[in-house]
Design an enzyme around this catalytic site. Structure first.
Site, PDB file in Angstrom:
ATOM      1  N   HIS A  64       1.800  -1.396 -27.813  1.00 39.26           N
ATOM      2  CA  HIS A  64       1.650   0.027 -28.311  1.00 39.26           C
ATOM      3  C   HIS A  64       0.396   0.666 -28.625  1.00 39.26           C
ATOM      4  O   HIS A  64       0.161   1.776 -28.474  1.00 39.26           O
ATOM      5  CB  HIS A  64       2.810   0.396 -29.174  1.00 39.26           C
ATOM      6  CG  HIS A  64       2.651  -0.300 -30.518  1.00 39.26           C
ATOM      7  ND1 HIS A  64       2.640  -1.436 -31.009  1.00 39.26           N
ATOM      8  CD2 HIS A  64       2.188   0.557 -31.673  1.00 39.26           C
ATOM      9  CE1 HIS A  64       2.542  -1.303 -32.214  1.00 39.26           C
ATOM     10  NE2 HIS A  64       2.062  -0.207 -32.682  1.00 39.26           N
ATOM     11  N   ASP A  65      -0.214  -0.150 -29.268  1.00 42.30           N
ATOM     12  CA  ASP A  65      -1.466   0.395 -29.783  1.00 42.30           C
ATOM     13  C   ASP A  65      -2.855  -0.046 -29.158  1.00 42.30           C
ATOM     14  O   ASP A  65      -4.004   0.313 -29.792  1.00 42.30           O
ATOM     15  CB  ASP A  65      -1.919  -0.038 -31.496  1.00 42.30           C
ATOM     16  CG  ASP A  65      -1.241   0.967 -32.210  1.00 42.30           C
ATOM     17  OD1 ASP A  65      -0.815   1.950 -31.820  1.00 42.30           O
ATOM     18  OD2 ASP A  65      -0.790   0.730 -33.470  1.00 42.30           O
ATOM     19  N   LYS A 120      -6.159   2.139 -29.281  1.00 41.12           N
ATOM     20  CA  LYS A 120      -7.036   2.170 -30.399  1.00 41.12           C
ATOM     21  C   LYS A 120      -8.302   1.706 -30.229  1.00 41.12           C
ATOM     22  O   LYS A 120      -9.470   1.792 -30.974  1.00 41.12           O
ATOM     23  CB  LYS A 120      -6.259   1.370 -31.618  1.00 41.12           C
ATOM     24  CG  LYS A 120      -5.390   1.946 -32.259  1.00 41.12           C
ATOM     25  CD  LYS A 120      -4.785   1.456 -33.624  1.00 41.12           C
ATOM     26  CE  LYS A 120      -3.899   2.435 -34.315  1.00 41.12           C
ATOM     27  NZ  LYS A 120      -3.153   1.687 -35.320  1.00 41.12           N
ATOM     28  N   HIS A 136      -5.119   8.065 -29.508  1.00 38.51           N
ATOM     29  CA  HIS A 136      -4.715   6.571 -29.045  1.00 38.51           C
ATOM     30  C   HIS A 136      -3.586   6.461 -28.168  1.00 38.51           C
ATOM     31  O   HIS A 136      -3.408   5.698 -27.134  1.00 38.51           O
ATOM     32  CB  HIS A 136      -4.822   5.679 -30.149  1.00 38.51           C
ATOM     33  CG  HIS A 136      -3.614   5.331 -30.933  1.00 38.51           C
ATOM     34  ND1 HIS A 136      -3.466   6.160 -32.048  1.00 38.51           N
ATOM     35  CD2 HIS A 136      -2.693   4.727 -30.847  1.00 38.51           C
ATOM     36  CE1 HIS A 136      -2.430   5.843 -32.644  1.00 38.51           C
ATOM     37  NE2 HIS A 136      -1.709   5.021 -31.824  1.00 38.51           N
ATOM     38  N   HIS A 159       4.750   7.382 -28.439  1.00 34.61           N
ATOM     39  CA  HIS A 159       5.062   6.616 -29.560  1.00 34.61           C
ATOM     40  C   HIS A 159       4.880   7.088 -30.969  1.00 34.61           C
ATOM     41  O   HIS A 159       5.359   6.463 -32.054  1.00 34.61           O
ATOM     42  CB  HIS A 159       4.836   4.943 -29.332  1.00 34.61           C
ATOM     43  CG  HIS A 159       3.313   4.641 -30.003  1.00 34.61           C
ATOM     44  ND1 HIS A 159       2.196   4.808 -29.323  1.00 34.61           N
ATOM     45  CD2 HIS A 159       2.647   4.253 -31.199  1.00 34.61           C
ATOM     46  CE1 HIS A 159       1.213   4.353 -29.836  1.00 34.61           C
ATOM     47  NE2 HIS A 159       1.524   4.136 -30.847  1.00 34.61           N
ATOM     48  N   HIS A 160       4.309   8.204 -31.201  1.00 26.98           N
ATOM     49  CA  HIS A 160       3.855   8.852 -32.136  1.00 26.98           C
ATOM     50  C   HIS A 160       4.449  10.059 -32.372  1.00 26.98           C
ATOM     51  O   HIS A 160       4.236  11.145 -33.274  1.00 26.98           O
ATOM     52  CB  HIS A 160       2.178   8.992 -32.526  1.00 26.98           C
ATOM     53  CG  HIS A 160       1.704   7.560 -33.258  1.00 26.98           C
ATOM     54  ND1 HIS A 160       2.066   7.380 -34.669  1.00 26.98           N
ATOM     55  CD2 HIS A 160       1.037   6.741 -32.557  1.00 26.98           C
ATOM     56  CE1 HIS A 160       1.447   6.001 -34.615  1.00 26.98           C
ATOM     57  NE2 HIS A 160       0.795   5.620 -33.490  1.00 26.98           N
ATOM     58  N   ASP A 170       7.676   0.517 -36.000  1.00 27.45           N
ATOM     59  CA  ASP A 170       6.187   0.721 -36.377  1.00 27.45           C
ATOM     60  C   ASP A 170       6.390   1.246 -37.827  1.00 27.45           C
ATOM     61  O   ASP A 170       5.619   0.606 -38.512  1.00 27.45           O
ATOM     62  CB  ASP A 170       5.492   1.953 -35.396  1.00 27.45           C
ATOM     63  CG  ASP A 170       4.099   1.813 -35.475  1.00 27.45           C
ATOM     64  OD1 ASP A 170       3.612   0.924 -36.255  1.00 27.45           O
ATOM     65  OD2 ASP A 170       3.270   2.652 -34.906  1.00 27.45           O
TER      66      ASP A 170
HETATM   67 FE   FE2 Z   1       0.056   3.821 -32.758  1.00 24.82          FE
END
Ligand code: FE2
Length: 336
Positions: free
Chosen positions: A205-206, A209, A234, A258-259, A287
């Protein structure tokens, strides 16, 4: 002569028990009627199972409060399923309630039918592998289920590790988010491939970044508007990276969102409610829960109760209430 044979059989049985008792993972054996006939020492130590309380009892009564099936009508115990149907399992993911943890522990379980020389079923055996001791095990199990994609998964996983290594305070975060996401997906009744996909999304998911400077990722204080703007890129960055891998096309919209927040106040697009893919709504809860229950640069981990209260408070605004409910009832299932 008969005595010698009987003595030999007894000796080999004792030897077998000694060997099974030093195995690092829990091991259970049931007879053909589903009654427990052997439990090893690791099962006592890791799961808090007391031999004197369970041996001789029907497995569902001894370990599952008398409930043979879960709310979806599936066997709660792979071992019981094996002895009753003859179906064997390899590295099946199971969550086990223990007296030591409020959160369930994840194990991979192998089950086997035990048959005599005449082929008659004598019972069944289940060997557990503790995923928390070696988290790679769970990844490998998911990989083997997504078999055609396994090589790519290794690449993505290595990549996700590299991102984790840059971000001091989220070391191991992706794995925990992945594990919570699959527990929630399972509790919501999604099918097994979606549950695996939830895990995969947690791992990656990240990845976006990689495009955010380390000093921003690791900054102890509040972020300036410009720094925050960089963070908000991101999800799209991650989606762009993953979109180059064709078998991940289902994952791309999940990572992108996802955010997002259920009330539309998230980023980067301000999607709301059902516009946000379900797996993204699951990731948001997983998360947030892991972020709250882990130490961060600017604060210590919050107590479990505080974190759960925050999730409850966020239901309907930050989070999809159905997903929060699923997370809480998943915990209730395992609460002692
Ligand atoms: Fe994230």
């Amino acid at each position: 002569m008969g005595d010698v044979v009987a003595a030999g059989a007894l000796l080999s049985a004792q030897l077998a028990v000694q060997v099974l008792d030093v195995l690092p993972g829990p091991l259970f054996v049931v007879g053909p009627d589903g009654r427990l006939i052997y439990v090893n020492r690791a099962a006592e130590a890791d799961l808090g199972v007391r031999r004197e309380k369970v041996l001789g009892r029907f497995l569902a009564d001894a370990l599952y409060g008398g409930e043979k099936f879960d709310f979806r009508g599936r066997y709660r115990s792979a071992l019981l399923e094996t002895v009753e149907t003859g179906r064997e399992f390899s590295l099946r993911t199971v969550e086990v309630k223990t007296i030591f943890n409020r959160l369930p522990k994840t194990y991979l379980v192998d089950t086997f039918v035990l048959a005599g020389p005449d082929g008659k079923m004598l019972g069944a055996c289940a060997a557990y592998h503790d995923v928390s001791r070696d988290r790679r095990l769970l990844k490998q199990a998911v990989i083997s289920r997504l078999a055609s994609a396994s090589e790519h998964f290794e690449t993505i996983y290595a990549f996700a590790e590299a991102i984790g290594a840059r971000d001091l305070y989220t070391m191991g975060h992706s794995e925990k988010v992945a594990e919570y996401a699959r527990l929630i997906a399972d509790q919501l009744g999604l099918d097994d491939s979606e549950v695996d996909r939830a895990y995969l999304c947690g791992i990656v998911h990240d990845v976006g970044k990689i495009g955010v400077p380390e000093d921003i990722l690791n900054k102890p204080g509040p972020l300036s508007p410009d720094e925050f703007a960089q963070i908000t890129h991101h999800p799209d960055m991650g989606a762009t990276i993953l979109s180059h891998i064709s078998w991940l096309e289902d994952v791309v919209p999940v990572i992108m969102a996802h955010h997002e927040r259920y009330d539309g106040k998230g980023y980067p697009r301000g999607l709301q409610g059902e516009e946000i893919p379900l797996l993204s709504r699951i990731l948001a809860v997983a998360d947030a829960f892991d972020a709250m229950t882990s130490d961060r640069s600017y604060r210590k981990a919050l107590p479990l109760k505080t974190a759960l209260d925050e999730l409850r408070r966020g239901a309907g605004c930050q989070f999809d209430p159905r997903v929060v409910d699923a997370f809480l009832s998943m915990l209730d299932n395992y609460e002692n």
